[in-house]
Design a protein around this motif. Structure first.
Motif, PDB file in Angstrom:
ATOM      1  N   ALA A   1      -1.506  10.485  -3.967  1.00  0.00           N
ATOM      2  CA  ALA A   1      -1.794   9.252  -3.218  1.00  0.00           C
ATOM      3  C   ALA A   1      -1.302   8.023  -3.986  1.00  0.00           C
ATOM      4  CB  ALA A   1      -3.283   9.147  -2.925  1.00  0.00           C
ATOM      5  N   VAL A   2      -1.612   7.965  -5.273  1.00  0.00           N
ATOM      6  CA  VAL A   2      -1.185   6.820  -6.082  1.00  0.00           C
ATOM      7  C   VAL A   2       0.353   6.739  -6.109  1.00  0.00           C
ATOM      8  CG1 VAL A   2      -1.100   5.848  -8.411  1.00  0.00           C
ATOM      9  CG2 VAL A   2      -3.250   6.768  -7.525  1.00  0.00           C
ATOM     10  N   SER A   3       0.995   7.880  -6.366  1.00  0.00           N
ATOM     11  CA  SER A   3       2.448   7.860  -6.523  1.00  0.00           C
ATOM     12  C   SER A   3       3.149   7.531  -5.207  1.00  0.00           C
ATOM     13  CB  SER A   3       2.944   9.206  -7.052  1.00  0.00           C
ATOM     14  OG  SER A   3       2.397   9.452  -8.318  1.00  0.00           O
ATOM     15  N   PHE A   4       2.615   8.051  -4.085  1.00  0.00           N
ATOM     16  CA  PHE A   4       3.215   7.725  -2.794  1.00  0.00           C
ATOM     17  C   PHE A   4       3.133   6.221  -2.551  1.00  0.00           C
ATOM     18  CE2 PHE A   4       4.283   7.594   1.589  1.00  0.00           C
ATOM     19  CZ  PHE A   4       4.962   8.761   1.867  1.00  0.00           C
ATOM     20  N   ALA A   5       1.962   5.650  -2.850  1.00  0.00           N
ATOM     21  CA  ALA A   5       1.776   4.203  -2.656  1.00  0.00           C
ATOM     22  C   ALA A   5       2.718   3.412  -3.567  1.00  0.00           C
ATOM     23  CB  ALA A   5       0.325   3.825  -2.924  1.00  0.00           C
ATOM     24  N   VAL A   6       2.829   3.844  -4.826  1.00  0.00           N
ATOM     25  CA  VAL A   6       3.664   3.117  -5.782  1.00  0.00           C
ATOM     26  C   VAL A   6       5.150   3.229  -5.408  1.00  0.00           C
ATOM     27  CG1 VAL A   6       4.468   3.107  -8.169  1.00  0.00           C
ATOM     28  CG2 VAL A   6       2.029   3.199  -7.695  1.00  0.00           C
ATOM     29  N   VAL A   7       5.612   4.449  -5.120  1.00  0.00           N
ATOM     30  CA  VAL A   7       7.020   4.607  -4.745  1.00  0.00           C
ATOM     31  C   VAL A   7       7.301   3.846  -3.449  1.00  0.00           C
ATOM     32  CG1 VAL A   7       8.859   6.238  -4.124  1.00  0.00           C
ATOM     33  CG2 VAL A   7       7.242   6.827  -5.917  1.00  0.00           C
TER      34      VAL A   7
ATOM     35  N   THR B  65       3.025  -5.458   8.208  1.00  0.00           N
ATOM     36  CA  THR B  65       1.895  -4.565   8.460  1.00  0.00           C
ATOM     37  C   THR B  65       2.369  -3.248   9.054  1.00  0.00           C
ATOM     38  OG1 THR B  65       0.548  -6.516   8.882  1.00  0.00           O
ATOM     39  CG2 THR B  65      -0.361  -4.399   9.579  1.00  0.00           C
ATOM     40  N   LEU B  66       3.287  -3.338  10.020  1.00  0.00           N
ATOM     41  CA  LEU B  66       3.791  -2.117  10.647  1.00  0.00           C
ATOM     42  C   LEU B  66       4.522  -1.256   9.621  1.00  0.00           C
ATOM     43  CD1 LEU B  66       3.935  -0.601  13.312  1.00  0.00           C
ATOM     44  CD2 LEU B  66       6.119  -1.677  13.767  1.00  0.00           C
ATOM     45  N   MET B  67       5.258  -1.888   8.703  1.00  0.00           N
ATOM     46  CA  MET B  67       5.936  -1.116   7.663  1.00  0.00           C
ATOM     47  C   MET B  67       4.922  -0.397   6.769  1.00  0.00           C
ATOM     48  SD  MET B  67       9.113  -3.468   6.470  1.00  0.00           S
ATOM     49  CE  MET B  67       9.744  -2.290   5.265  1.00  0.00           C
ATOM     50  N   GLY B  68       3.826  -1.091   6.457  1.00  0.00           N
ATOM     51  CA  GLY B  68       2.773  -0.468   5.653  1.00  0.00           C
ATOM     52  C   GLY B  68       2.135   0.701   6.389  1.00  0.00           C
ATOM     53  N   LEU B  69       1.846   0.501   7.681  1.00  0.00           N
ATOM     54  CA  LEU B  69       1.261   1.578   8.489  1.00  0.00           C
ATOM     55  C   LEU B  69       2.211   2.763   8.568  1.00  0.00           C
ATOM     56  CD1 LEU B  69      -0.327  -0.472  11.431  1.00  0.00           C
ATOM     57  CD2 LEU B  69      -1.542   0.721   9.592  1.00  0.00           C
ATOM     58  N   ASN B  70       3.506   2.462   8.678  1.00  0.00           N
ATOM     59  CA  ASN B  70       4.493   3.534   8.765  1.00  0.00           C
ATOM     60  C   ASN B  70       4.532   4.345   7.463  1.00  0.00           C
ATOM     61  OD1 ASN B  70       6.566   4.917  10.229  1.00  0.00           O
ATOM     62  ND2 ASN B  70       8.087   3.912   8.940  1.00  0.00           N
ATOM     63  N   LEU B  71       4.413   3.668   6.331  1.00  0.00           N
ATOM     64  CA  LEU B  71       4.382   4.384   5.046  1.00  0.00           C
ATOM     65  C   LEU B  71       3.139   5.270   4.954  1.00  0.00           C
ATOM     66  CD1 LEU B  71       5.672   1.906   2.316  1.00  0.00           C
ATOM     67  CD2 LEU B  71       6.635   4.121   2.935  1.00  0.00           C
ATOM     68  N   LEU B  72       1.996   4.752   5.426  1.00  0.00           N
ATOM     69  CA  LEU B  72       0.760   5.537   5.429  1.00  0.00           C
ATOM     70  C   LEU B  72       0.936   6.785   6.281  1.00  0.00           C
ATOM     71  CD1 LEU B  72      -2.190   5.455   4.428  1.00  0.00           C
ATOM     72  CD2 LEU B  72      -2.804   4.340   6.564  1.00  0.00           C
TER      73      LEU B  72
ATOM     74  N   GLN C 229      -5.946   3.726 -16.190  1.00  0.00           N
ATOM     75  CA  GLN C 229      -5.590   4.111 -14.814  1.00  0.00           C
ATOM     76  C   GLN C 229      -6.103   3.086 -13.808  1.00  0.00           C
ATOM     77  OE1 GLN C 229      -6.671   8.214 -14.198  1.00  0.00           O
ATOM     78  NE2 GLN C 229      -5.314   8.954 -15.805  1.00  0.00           N
ATOM     79  N   LEU C 230      -7.276   2.506 -14.107  1.00  0.00           N
ATOM     80  CA  LEU C 230      -7.808   1.470 -13.212  1.00  0.00           C
ATOM     81  C   LEU C 230      -6.886   0.249 -13.188  1.00  0.00           C
ATOM     82  CD1 LEU C 230     -11.674   1.550 -13.707  1.00  0.00           C
ATOM     83  CD2 LEU C 230     -10.377   1.948 -11.591  1.00  0.00           C
ATOM     84  N   THR C 231      -6.254  -0.017 -14.350  1.00  0.00           N
ATOM     85  CA  THR C 231      -5.340  -1.161 -14.433  1.00  0.00           C
ATOM     86  C   THR C 231      -4.271  -1.120 -13.356  1.00  0.00           C
ATOM     87  OG1 THR C 231      -5.593  -0.852 -16.816  1.00  0.00           O
ATOM     88  CG2 THR C 231      -4.016  -2.525 -16.099  1.00  0.00           C
ATOM     89  N   TRP C 232      -3.824   0.122 -13.056  1.00  0.00           N
ATOM     90  CA  TRP C 232      -2.718   0.250 -12.087  1.00  0.00           C
ATOM     91  C   TRP C 232      -3.087  -0.326 -10.724  1.00  0.00           C
ATOM     92  CZ3 TRP C 232      -2.126   6.132 -13.439  1.00  0.00           C
ATOM     93  CH2 TRP C 232      -1.672   6.241 -14.760  1.00  0.00           C
TER      94      TRP C 232
END
Lengths: 215, 215, 215, 215
Positions: free
Chosen positions: B71-77, C97-104, B194-197
């Motif tokens: 989840a973290v890596s998907f969000a970061v990438v 927002t739509l881009m963020g939703l699409n990534l999710l 890790q919280l820092t991220w």
């Protein structure tokens, strides 16, 4: 796409024809780019996360050769992609033979993640070094064949810059020569053979310039 | 592509030149996008299906850290991709140096699935946390170098919106700083590092705005 | 590209603006398509070639559940892609927002190869069935949220055909409902839960039509 | 893109409509190309780097069957891609049925890395040979169905060259026939069945020409 309204039927057909050839060409280039992007990304799969270990620092230290192989291979594949990119941007058109040659070339590019992993696992082994060098020589050679064919058949744009010609020509002979030479060197010294590869980045273009003045 | 019929030869050449540069540019962007798409999708390979087990619920529970890392890596990438996307949409043109810098940047992006899997397997380990933070810092830093270079060389569009400038500039200094700081923090407390991220998502842009007013 | 020569400066700017937005949009769509293409192709990695065996026919027979999971998942991901494809072709423009939703949304799509492999390995297990259904429900739900947001914000094209509206709307509520229901059913009977999924293909659109007439 | 300024509203709408259909079409083609590019690149994953070994030359020698399977599969997938490429470049438009058929076709293409790895591991086994031939027959057959459907529904361009028609038509019947025949032959002799596959490259088009003159 955007055919101006006031065009004659013939002109419209000619534009459509060019459009379609452009689409064809774009697909081949996109397919090649896709294969490059996947092959370069698969390099990461050679980096195996250590199994349960008490000392992860130690275990990561043991991956040193893998990281070295990753870095070299990423740089080499990146350089191959840039060359391919530049060569194809100088192409005016293509034919079936060039497409076949390009597939043959890509077959060698796709092998790089395997050769790279082999090098990472068996970094000081002669066999791994020879396989890696042979893989790179095959990529360079099949690229060279594409270039020679395209120039011979007159598939290049007339306005292709001299710089591109230089880049496309002698530089690649030098690459093939360096990788073939490193195979021979590997039978004397494995580290020396691996050092030879750096020459691709350091002296490749200078030697190409030198060759260019002589040829 | 849609060259109007009544154009002068010079105008047509100029359009063709722009068209060709556009194609070149599109290929680099497409290659980068491809690498991003593959790297983000390879994150799933870190989620290993449990071997034969009597209690699958229990076994899935043991993958908790892997899901967190995913989840973290998907969000970061995803966030890196959005930044890259926005930066490149503000570019007027590119040169060979920028292409080289972009490849260097992608080399760090491609490493993320490895760092992420490491974090998933060794979530409470200092080494894994440091490697992950170092990977992220390297991605942010090589992105920052691209931005500085592009602005310095005047490669950006004149009409690039102020918002994009803000986004491209200070926000990235903040990202690099957060990830570097988390490396130091990891030597005191791994969970704190890790919280820092999370700060990248929570305060990143606010700090960027604050920096923007000062600079 | 191919801005006609005789255009006023304002007109040219407007076209450039539209061009640039088109390029942006194309990149997001291409990125999503890339993620879909990779996720659907990674499904094959769940099919593990049997280790040394005396009776390969027998060993392949043991992969029956894996092949079933592959077929179901390919069909489901393919269907999700077609829906995504159709929804995005009806979009006039997009926002952050739509881009963020699409990534999710994509984060759940990328998980499918994992859920699918889990189902292949533990086909008759309640946990695997629940995880798979939950994954699919999450994909459908995050897609539904995108659609609701895009219609609410007026991001859709005015001329979007009524058929597309129907497709984009109630059909997805039905999908989410079917997958959520199958989670509940799995606690009574695992095979019954898996049979429920077929309803997505068999009655999904009929139920959507029925809902459409009532709403 | 590049709608000339002086166009009537109707003309502009018509161009927009064509533009949109072009975008749709381009996405389907790009998705297919992406799946092909990934499937062809995943072939390399079948080449497993030997575990710790004293004699790497020996170990690499043991991979001979894997390299053979890689080479054959790369050539076959490359050929399938070229055929798909050519067929789609001859399409005037598409419909939902054709998209569904194309997905079914891609589902078989994506299986090739599995069949190929199976063949590499169990090269002299009847089961592996039959699975491989069945996979290829399924790819060819689902391609043939697409072609028959597209011609039947009048989805092809009127100006599609006779060469393309020839290529799209009888050549594929020959491919399906060769792969089906090799399944039968495998029950007599496994090596003979594998040799049959070469016929796809050697006599495929000649037989297609011959069939073409008769039909």
């Amino acid at each position: 796409v955007g055919t101006p309204a006031g065009m004659s039927t013939e002109a419209r057909k000619a534009v459509q024809h060019r459009d379609q050839a452009d689409v064809e060409f774009a697909r081949i280039v996109a397919f090649s780019d896709g294969v490059f992007a996947i092959a370069i990304t698969l390099l990461v799969l050679a980096l195996e996360v250590p199994a349960n270990t008490d000392d992860l620092w130690q275990a990561l230290h043991g991956l040193e050769d893998d990281f070295f192989a990753y870095a070299v291979s990423f740089a080499v594949v990146g350089k191959f992609w840039l060359s391919h990119h530049r060569f194809y941007s100088g192409l005016e058109r293509f034919d079936n033979t060039l497409m076949g040659l390009n597939l043959l070339y890509l077959a060698w590019v796709v092998l790089i993640p395997f050769s790279s992993e082999l090098l990472g696992e068996f970094g000081d082994d002669r066999a791994a070094t020879v396989v890696y060098a042979a893989n790179m020589a095959a990529v360079s050679a099949t690229f060279m064949v594409q270039i020679i064919y395209a120039y011979g058949k007159g598939l290049m744009k007339a306005e292709a810059a001299p710089q591109e010609r230089r880049f496309a020509g002698p530089a690649n002979y030098v690459f093939v020569a360096i990788f073939l030479a490193s195979i021979a060197i590997a039978f004397v010294s494995v580290p020396a053979a691996q050092l030879t590869w750096l020459a691709v980045f350091l002296v490749g273009h200078r030697m190409a310039d030198w060759l260019d003045r002589r040829l």
